[in-house]
Design a protein around this motif. Sequence first.
Motif, PDB file in Angstrom:
ATOM      1  N   UNK A   1      44.990 -31.593  18.018  1.00  0.00           N
ATOM      2  CA  UNK A   1      44.130 -31.877  16.854  1.00  0.00           C
ATOM      3  C   UNK A   1      44.917 -32.151  15.925  1.00  0.00           C
ATOM      4  N   UNK A   2      44.610 -32.892  14.887  1.00  0.00           N
ATOM      5  CA  UNK A   2      45.306 -33.359  13.648  1.00  0.00           C
ATOM      6  C   UNK A   2      44.965 -32.406  12.402  1.00  0.00           C
ATOM      7  N   UNK A   3      43.926 -31.304  12.327  1.00  0.00           N
ATOM      8  CA  UNK A   3      43.878 -30.348  11.549  1.00  0.00           C
ATOM      9  C   UNK A   3      44.784 -29.498  11.396  1.00  0.00           C
ATOM     10  N   UNK A   4      44.960 -28.679  10.239  1.00  0.00           N
ATOM     11  CA  UNK A   4      45.748 -27.668   9.848  1.00  0.00           C
ATOM     12  C   UNK A   4      44.826 -26.504   9.820  1.00  0.00           C
ATOM     13  N   UNK A   5      45.180 -25.526  10.819  1.00  0.00           N
ATOM     14  CA  UNK A   5      44.023 -24.512  10.906  1.00  0.00           C
ATOM     15  C   UNK A   5      44.486 -23.066  10.118  1.00  0.00           C
ATOM     16  N   UNK A   6      43.763 -22.582   9.169  1.00  0.00           N
ATOM     17  CA  UNK A   6      44.006 -21.660   8.355  1.00  0.00           C
ATOM     18  C   UNK A   6      43.231 -20.225   8.595  1.00  0.00           C
ATOM     19  N   UNK A   7      43.586 -19.141   9.119  1.00  0.00           N
ATOM     20  CA  UNK A   7      43.147 -17.891   9.357  1.00  0.00           C
ATOM     21  C   UNK A   7      43.629 -16.692   8.573  1.00  0.00           C
ATOM     22  N   UNK A   8      43.178 -15.538   8.932  1.00  0.00           N
ATOM     23  CA  UNK A   8      43.705 -14.250   8.214  1.00  0.00           C
ATOM     24  C   UNK A   8      43.997 -14.340   6.825  1.00  0.00           C
ATOM     25  N   UNK A   9      43.160 -14.880   6.119  1.00  0.00           N
ATOM     26  CA  UNK A   9      43.173 -14.898   4.680  1.00  0.00           C
ATOM     27  C   UNK A   9      43.107 -13.646   4.202  1.00  0.00           C
ATOM     28  N   UNK A  10      44.205 -12.955   3.557  1.00  0.00           N
ATOM     29  CA  UNK A  10      44.181 -11.551   3.086  1.00  0.00           C
ATOM     30  C   UNK A  10      44.531 -11.385   1.664  1.00  0.00           C
ATOM     31  N   UNK A  11      44.320 -10.474   1.015  1.00  0.00           N
ATOM     32  CA  UNK A  11      44.938 -10.105  -0.251  1.00  0.00           C
ATOM     33  C   UNK A  11      46.404  -9.474  -0.051  1.00  0.00           C
ATOM     34  N   UNK A  12      47.605 -10.052  -0.594  1.00  0.00           N
ATOM     35  CA  UNK A  12      48.857  -9.225  -0.244  1.00  0.00           C
ATOM     36  C   UNK A  12      49.001  -7.953  -1.219  1.00  0.00           C
ATOM     37  N   UNK A  13      49.082  -6.872  -0.458  1.00  0.00           N
ATOM     38  CA  UNK A  13      49.241  -5.686  -0.899  1.00  0.00           C
ATOM     39  C   UNK A  13      50.528  -5.358  -1.733  1.00  0.00           C
ATOM     40  N   UNK A  14      51.511  -6.248  -1.494  1.00  0.00           N
ATOM     41  CA  UNK A  14      53.060  -6.103  -2.115  1.00  0.00           C
ATOM     42  C   UNK A  14      53.311  -7.118  -3.059  1.00  0.00           C
ATOM     43  N   UNK A  15      52.381  -7.891  -3.472  1.00  0.00           N
ATOM     44  CA  UNK A  15      52.389  -8.675  -4.526  1.00  0.00           C
ATOM     45  C   UNK A  15      51.215  -8.947  -5.612  1.00  0.00           C
ATOM     46  N   UNK A  16      51.275  -8.607  -6.709  1.00  0.00           N
ATOM     47  CA  UNK A  16      50.258  -9.049  -7.464  1.00  0.00           C
ATOM     48  C   UNK A  16      49.766 -10.150  -7.339  1.00  0.00           C
TER      49      UNK A  16
ATOM     50  N   UNK B   1      37.696 -22.795  -1.164  1.00  0.00           N
ATOM     51  CA  UNK B   1      38.484 -23.901  -1.516  1.00  0.00           C
ATOM     52  C   UNK B   1      39.255 -24.347  -0.235  1.00  0.00           C
ATOM     53  N   UNK B   2      39.841 -23.583   0.542  1.00  0.00           N
ATOM     54  CA  UNK B   2      40.475 -24.152   1.917  1.00  0.00           C
ATOM     55  C   UNK B   2      39.220 -24.881   2.693  1.00  0.00           C
ATOM     56  N   UNK B   3      38.110 -24.303   2.705  1.00  0.00           N
ATOM     57  CA  UNK B   3      37.034 -25.030   3.611  1.00  0.00           C
ATOM     58  C   UNK B   3      36.712 -26.241   3.085  1.00  0.00           C
ATOM     59  N   UNK B   4      37.017 -26.775   1.886  1.00  0.00           N
ATOM     60  CA  UNK B   4      36.543 -27.868   1.113  1.00  0.00           C
ATOM     61  C   UNK B   4      37.830 -28.977   1.552  1.00  0.00           C
ATOM     62  N   UNK B   5      38.875 -28.460   1.698  1.00  0.00           N
ATOM     63  CA  UNK B   5      40.081 -29.198   1.699  1.00  0.00           C
ATOM     64  C   UNK B   5      40.167 -30.278   2.711  1.00  0.00           C
ATOM     65  N   UNK B   6      40.459 -31.240   2.791  1.00  0.00           N
ATOM     66  CA  UNK B   6      40.341 -32.295   3.751  1.00  0.00           C
ATOM     67  C   UNK B   6      41.632 -32.082   4.653  1.00  0.00           C
ATOM     68  N   UNK B   7      41.232 -32.136   6.061  1.00  0.00           N
ATOM     69  CA  UNK B   7      42.145 -31.853   6.930  1.00  0.00           C
ATOM     70  C   UNK B   7      42.550 -30.575   7.290  1.00  0.00           C
ATOM     71  N   UNK B   8      41.618 -29.642   6.748  1.00  0.00           N
ATOM     72  CA  UNK B   8      41.898 -28.063   6.793  1.00  0.00           C
ATOM     73  C   UNK B   8      40.788 -27.354   7.497  1.00  0.00           C
ATOM     74  N   UNK B   9      40.812 -26.474   8.473  1.00  0.00           N
ATOM     75  CA  UNK B   9      39.813 -25.943   9.306  1.00  0.00           C
ATOM     76  C   UNK B   9      40.171 -24.360   8.998  1.00  0.00           C
TER      77      UNK B   9
END
Length: 87
Positions: A37-52, A10-18
Motif C-alpha cells: 500500500x502507498x498510504x502511511x497508516x497512523x494508529x494509537x493517537x494518544x496524549x503524551x503523559x511525559x510532555x506538556x 486533521x490526519x484523516x483529511x491528510x492526503x496519503x494518510x489512513x
Amino acid sequence: FLDEEEARDILREAPGVMVIDKREDGGYVTPIECVGDYATFISRIRQDSTLDNGLNLWCVSDNLRKGAALNAVQIAETLGNRVLKKG
C-alpha cells in the motif's frame, strides 16, 4: 494545544494518510499489514503523559512503496503546483 481528537480529525483529511485507531486490542496497523500500500497508516493517537502538549502516535508504511524517492516526487509536485498556481 492540540488534543488527540483534533489530531485524529486533521490526519484523516491528510492526503496519503489512513487513520486506523480503534482503541481496542489489535486496533492498530502493523508493518506487515500495510505491505503493498502507498498510504502511511497512523494508529494509537494518544496524549503524551511525559510532555506538556505532546502527542504519541504509531506510524507504519511499506517502505519499499512509500520511501524517500516517492516522498521527494510528491513534495516536488506539491511545490510545483503551488508555484504554478501563483503564476
